[in-house]
Design an enzyme around this catalytic site. Structure first.
Site, PDB file in Angstrom:
ATOM      1  N   CYS A  64     -11.073 -35.549  -6.033  1.00  0.00           N
ATOM      2  CA  CYS A  64     -10.313 -34.208  -5.890  1.00  0.00           C
ATOM      3  C   CYS A  64      -8.618 -34.241  -5.487  1.00  0.00           C
ATOM      4  O   CYS A  64      -8.735 -35.343  -4.708  1.00  0.00           O
ATOM      5  CB  CYS A  64     -11.220 -33.219  -5.571  1.00  0.00           C
ATOM      6  SG  CYS A  64     -10.644 -30.941  -6.537  1.00  0.00           S
ATOM      7  N   CYS A  68      -7.515 -28.639  -0.137  1.00  0.00           N
ATOM      8  CA  CYS A  68      -7.950 -27.479   0.306  1.00  0.00           C
ATOM      9  C   CYS A  68      -8.755 -28.615   1.650  1.00  0.00           C
ATOM     10  O   CYS A  68      -9.429 -29.143   1.740  1.00  0.00           O
ATOM     11  CB  CYS A  68      -9.228 -27.406  -0.276  1.00  0.00           C
ATOM     12  SG  CYS A  68      -8.725 -25.987  -2.340  1.00  0.00           S
ATOM     13  N   CYS A  71     -12.564 -29.399   2.062  1.00  0.00           N
ATOM     14  CA  CYS A  71     -13.643 -29.635   1.389  1.00  0.00           C
ATOM     15  C   CYS A  71     -13.654 -30.656   1.906  1.00  0.00           C
ATOM     16  O   CYS A  71     -12.396 -31.892   1.536  1.00  0.00           O
ATOM     17  CB  CYS A  71     -12.314 -29.643   0.127  1.00  0.00           C
ATOM     18  SG  CYS A  71     -13.816 -29.995  -0.739  1.00  0.00           S
ATOM     19  N   CYS A 108     -26.170 -22.909  -9.995  1.00  0.00           N
ATOM     20  CA  CYS A 108     -24.965 -23.405 -10.348  1.00  0.00           C
ATOM     21  C   CYS A 108     -24.903 -24.648 -10.202  1.00  0.00           C
ATOM     22  O   CYS A 108     -24.976 -25.493  -9.256  1.00  0.00           O
ATOM     23  CB  CYS A 108     -24.544 -22.558  -8.908  1.00  0.00           C
ATOM     24  SG  CYS A 108     -22.853 -22.298  -8.837  1.00  0.00           S
ATOM     25  N   CYS A 139     -24.341 -20.978 -14.096  1.00  0.00           N
ATOM     26  CA  CYS A 139     -23.613 -20.483 -13.488  1.00  0.00           C
ATOM     27  C   CYS A 139     -22.823 -21.917 -12.735  1.00  0.00           C
ATOM     28  O   CYS A 139     -22.974 -23.107 -12.908  1.00  0.00           O
ATOM     29  CB  CYS A 139     -23.485 -19.758 -11.712  1.00  0.00           C
ATOM     30  SG  CYS A 139     -22.099 -20.048 -10.671  1.00  0.00           S
ATOM     31  N   CYS A 199     -17.982 -14.753 -10.210  1.00  0.00           N
ATOM     32  CA  CYS A 199     -18.463 -15.058  -8.222  1.00  0.00           C
ATOM     33  C   CYS A 199     -17.573 -15.735  -7.537  1.00  0.00           C
ATOM     34  O   CYS A 199     -16.787 -16.408  -7.858  1.00  0.00           O
ATOM     35  CB  CYS A 199     -20.101 -16.283  -8.047  1.00  0.00           C
ATOM     36  SG  CYS A 199     -20.833 -16.406  -7.073  1.00  0.00           S
ATOM     37  N   ARG A 271     -23.465 -12.960  -0.955  1.00  0.00           N
ATOM     38  CA  ARG A 271     -24.959 -14.023  -0.810  1.00  0.00           C
ATOM     39  C   ARG A 271     -23.993 -14.668   1.274  1.00  0.00           C
ATOM     40  O   ARG A 271     -22.844 -15.606   1.016  1.00  0.00           O
ATOM     41  CB  ARG A 271     -24.776 -15.866  -1.636  1.00  0.00           C
ATOM     42  CG  ARG A 271     -25.362 -16.573  -1.408  1.00  0.00           C
ATOM     43  CD  ARG A 271     -25.139 -17.367  -2.720  1.00  0.00           C
ATOM     44  NE  ARG A 271     -25.483 -17.017  -4.162  1.00  0.00           N
ATOM     45  CZ  ARG A 271     -24.654 -17.161  -4.830  1.00  0.00           C
ATOM     46  NH1 ARG A 271     -23.898 -17.601  -4.911  1.00  0.00           N
ATOM     47  NH2 ARG A 271     -25.075 -16.553  -6.290  1.00  0.00           N
TER      48      ARG A 271
HETATM   49  N1  SAM Z   1     -13.298 -27.569  -7.401  1.00  0.00           N
HETATM   50  C1  SAM Z   1     -14.237 -25.623  -7.451  1.00  0.00           C
HETATM   51  C2  SAM Z   1     -12.780 -25.445  -7.277  1.00  0.00           C
HETATM   52  O1  SAM Z   1     -12.554 -25.490  -6.052  1.00  0.00           O
HETATM   53  O2  SAM Z   1     -13.026 -23.955  -7.346  1.00  0.00           O
HETATM   54  C3  SAM Z   1     -15.253 -25.881  -7.775  1.00  0.00           C
HETATM   55  C4  SAM Z   1     -15.806 -26.677  -5.971  1.00  0.00           C
HETATM   56  S1  SAM Z   1     -15.247 -25.649  -4.270  1.00  0.00           S
HETATM   57  C5  SAM Z   1     -16.383 -27.566  -3.240  1.00  0.00           C
HETATM   58  C6  SAM Z   1     -16.105 -24.206  -4.615  1.00  0.00           C
HETATM   59  C7  SAM Z   1     -16.104 -23.977  -3.790  1.00  0.00           C
HETATM   60  O3  SAM Z   1     -16.761 -24.043  -1.756  1.00  0.00           O
HETATM   61  C8  SAM Z   1     -14.817 -23.442  -2.438  1.00  0.00           C
HETATM   62  O4  SAM Z   1     -13.924 -22.640  -2.825  1.00  0.00           O
HETATM   63  C9  SAM Z   1     -14.992 -23.172  -1.076  1.00  0.00           C
HETATM   64  O5  SAM Z   1     -15.267 -21.911  -0.563  1.00  0.00           O
HETATM   65  C10 SAM Z   1     -17.238 -23.483  -0.887  1.00  0.00           C
HETATM   66  N2  SAM Z   1     -16.278 -24.820  -0.211  1.00  0.00           N
HETATM   67  C11 SAM Z   1     -15.844 -26.023   0.254  1.00  0.00           C
HETATM   68  N3  SAM Z   1     -15.604 -26.853   1.256  1.00  0.00           N
HETATM   69  C12 SAM Z   1     -16.444 -25.976   1.996  1.00  0.00           C
HETATM   70  C13 SAM Z   1     -17.070 -25.864   3.629  1.00  0.00           C
HETATM   71  N4  SAM Z   1     -16.398 -27.455   4.467  1.00  0.00           N
HETATM   72  N5  SAM Z   1     -17.688 -25.120   4.245  1.00  0.00           N
HETATM   73  C14 SAM Z   1     -17.530 -23.756   3.692  1.00  0.00           C
HETATM   74  N6  SAM Z   1     -17.360 -23.751   2.299  1.00  0.00           N
HETATM   75  C15 SAM Z   1     -16.729 -24.786   1.591  1.00  0.00           C
HETATM   76  C1  DTB Z   2     -19.803 -21.020  -2.700  1.00  0.00           C
HETATM   77  O1  DTB Z   2     -19.512 -20.283  -2.609  1.00  0.00           O
HETATM   78  N1  DTB Z   2     -20.161 -22.145  -2.034  1.00  0.00           N
HETATM   79  C2  DTB Z   2     -21.239 -22.919  -2.264  1.00  0.00           C
HETATM   80  C3  DTB Z   2     -20.582 -22.717  -3.806  1.00  0.00           C
HETATM   81  N2  DTB Z   2     -19.492 -21.670  -3.857  1.00  0.00           N
HETATM   82  C4  DTB Z   2     -19.881 -23.392  -4.985  1.00  0.00           C
HETATM   83  C5  DTB Z   2     -20.625 -24.604  -2.088  1.00  0.00           C
HETATM   84  C6  DTB Z   2     -20.238 -24.354  -0.577  1.00  0.00           C
HETATM   85  C7  DTB Z   2     -19.765 -25.752  -0.557  1.00  0.00           C
HETATM   86  C8  DTB Z   2     -20.326 -26.308   0.957  1.00  0.00           C
HETATM   87  C9  DTB Z   2     -19.642 -27.902   1.762  1.00  0.00           C
HETATM   88  C10 DTB Z   2     -20.570 -29.162   0.815  1.00  0.00           C
HETATM   89  O2  DTB Z   2     -21.200 -28.994   0.376  1.00  0.00           O
HETATM   90  O3  DTB Z   2     -19.172 -29.558   0.727  1.00  0.00           O
HETATM   91 FE1  SF4 Z   3     -10.692 -29.927  -5.435  1.00  0.00          FE
HETATM   92 FE2  SF4 Z   3     -12.561 -29.167  -3.150  1.00  0.00          FE
HETATM   93 FE3  SF4 Z   3     -10.123 -27.915  -3.991  1.00  0.00          FE
HETATM   94 FE4  SF4 Z   3     -12.134 -27.501  -4.672  1.00  0.00          FE
HETATM   95  S1  SF4 Z   3     -12.367 -26.822  -3.089  1.00  0.00           S
HETATM   96  S2  SF4 Z   3     -10.458 -27.502  -5.687  1.00  0.00           S
HETATM   97  S3  SF4 Z   3     -13.669 -29.812  -4.453  1.00  0.00           S
HETATM   98  S4  SF4 Z   3     -10.456 -30.109  -2.813  1.00  0.00           S
END
Ligand code: SAM
Ligand code: DTB
Ligand code: SF4
Length: 324
Positions: A64, A68, A71, A108, A139, A199, A271
């Site tokens: 990506c 963030c 992530c 989802c 979702c 959501c 959730r």
């Molecule tokens: N790229 C899209 C976005 O950012 O909306 C969708 C995927 S992103 C991985 C979805 C959500 O996963 C993020 O907004 C964040 O709340 C959650 N998330 C990602 N990495 C995480 C982590 N290491 N621990 C907890 N939540 C995480």
């Molecule tokens: C949300 O609030 N948590 C989910 C879903 N929406 C997309 C994602 C959690 C990601 C946790 C870290 C990972 O699996 O990389």
């Molecule tokens: Fe990309 Fe992860 Fe940020 Fe979603 S949360 S925009 S997957 S870097």
């Protein structure tokens, strides 16, 4: 001693918006009073022994463009996650069939995109139509949407769009710089206007303060129509990300966050999301008592691990919880 009073008004009947100060006052109460209030409000709005289960599936992993800090899928961090192409539809449908068999009610699909391109959206529209035809709620979480894209997804039958605000507006620039908090709100507004259920939640344990946690929840509570579903994630600290060494949030503060979410968002499904694998059964039970009534069900989140389905089934059995 008398039982502590419930907050005077539920948000839907409040003439004035919630303030961060008011939410902080809720947080600061004795733990037992706060959990009691949250449970009382929970019981007015939901069956207290019923938990909704959603399954997560990563349709496009890694690579990506965004930065963030939490992530594993950002191309800017040196994590173990590798960039993969969009999954073929057959693989997505096979995963959906599997989770339906196991009893999840919502599928989802997540993609590691800043935003979907039109060509990507064509493929995703097919996925939504076919997953929906299997009798599952759908979702998506694809990042930011451009005008017209939410309408296309609505026409395909999409039930929910996940787009988290993640943290308070004031703390957001400490966590993400490649897009803004205002960008996130814009997409949420587009989704709402297209008639798709929302959501949206956040992550705690990223070094934010209690005031930031209160601020995040107040943002949702003051929306014209608050989200139907509010995921509260605890940071999964991923090696290679800038937050890899972030210490976990105090466990009672985590439960307090769930309880304040329940009080501010009485009709939303709250959730208990990422980070559950690192939580004891007793901590999860406290979160359910504080008003959480939904989980991610399945061995994997997007890239991180989640408790096994058999462990969750056993916990539900011990607590007398029903899956809905
Ligand atoms: N790229 C899209 C976005 O950012 O909306 C969708 C995927 S992103 C991985 C979805 C959500 O996963 C993020 O907004 C964040 O709340 C959650 N998330 C990602 N990495 C995480 C982590 N290491 N621990 C907890 N939540 C995480
Ligand atoms: C949300 O609030 N948590 C989910 C879903 N929406 C997309 C994602 C959690 C990601 C946790 C870290 C990972 O699996 O990389
Ligand atoms: Fe990309 Fe992860 Fe940020 Fe979603 S949360 S925009 S997957 S870097």
């Amino acid at each position: 001693m008398n039982a502590p009073a419930l907050p005077p008004e539920l948000p839907s009947t409040r003439a004035t918006p919630w303030t961060i100060d008011h939410a902080e006052t809720l947080f600061a109460q004795p733990f037992m009073d706060l959990v009691w209030q949250a449970q009382a409000i929970h019981r007015l709005n939901f069956d207290p022994n019923a938990i909704q289960r959603s399954a997560l599936f990563s349709i496009k992993t890694g690579g990506c463009s965004e930065d963030c800090k939490y992530c594993s899928q950002s191309a800017r961090h040196g994590t173990a996650v590798e960039r993969e192409p969009l999954k073929p539809i057959a693989e997505v449908l096979a995963a959906a069939a599997e989770v339906k068999k196991k009893g999840a009610t919502r599928f989802c699909m997540g993609a590691a995109w800043r935003n979907p391109k039109e060509k990507d959206l064509d493929a995703v529209v097919d996925m939504v139509e076919q997953v929906k035809a299997m009798g599952l709620e759908t979702c998506l979480t694809l990042g930011m949407l451009k005008p017209g894209q939410a309408e296309r997804l609505k026409a395909a039958g999409l039930d929910f769009y996940n787009h988290n605000l993640d943290t308070d507006a004031a703390y957001y620039p400490q966590i993400v710089t490649s897009h803004t908090h205002a960008d996130r709100i814009e997409t949420i507004d587009r989704v709402r206007q297209a008639g798709i259920k929302i959501c949206s939640g956040g992550i705690v344990g990223m070094g934010e303060t209690r005031r930031h946690r209160a601020g995040l929840l107040v943002q949702f509570a003051n929306m014209k129509t608050p989200p139907e579903s509010v995921p509260i994630n605890h940071l999964v600290a991923i090696p290679g990300t800038p937050l890899a060494d972030c210490p976990p949030l105090d466990r009672f503060e985590f439960v307090r966050t769930i309880a304040v979410a329940r009080i501010l968002l009485p009709r939303a499904f709250i959730r208990l999301s990422a980070g559950r694998r690192e939580m004891s059964e007793e901590l999860q039970a406290l979160c359910f008592l504080a008003g959480a009534n939904s989980i991610f069900y399945g061995e994997e989140l997007l890239t991180a691990e989640n408790p096994s389905m058999s462990a969750d089934d056993a916990l539900f059995e011990k607590l007398g919880l029903q899956a809905i």
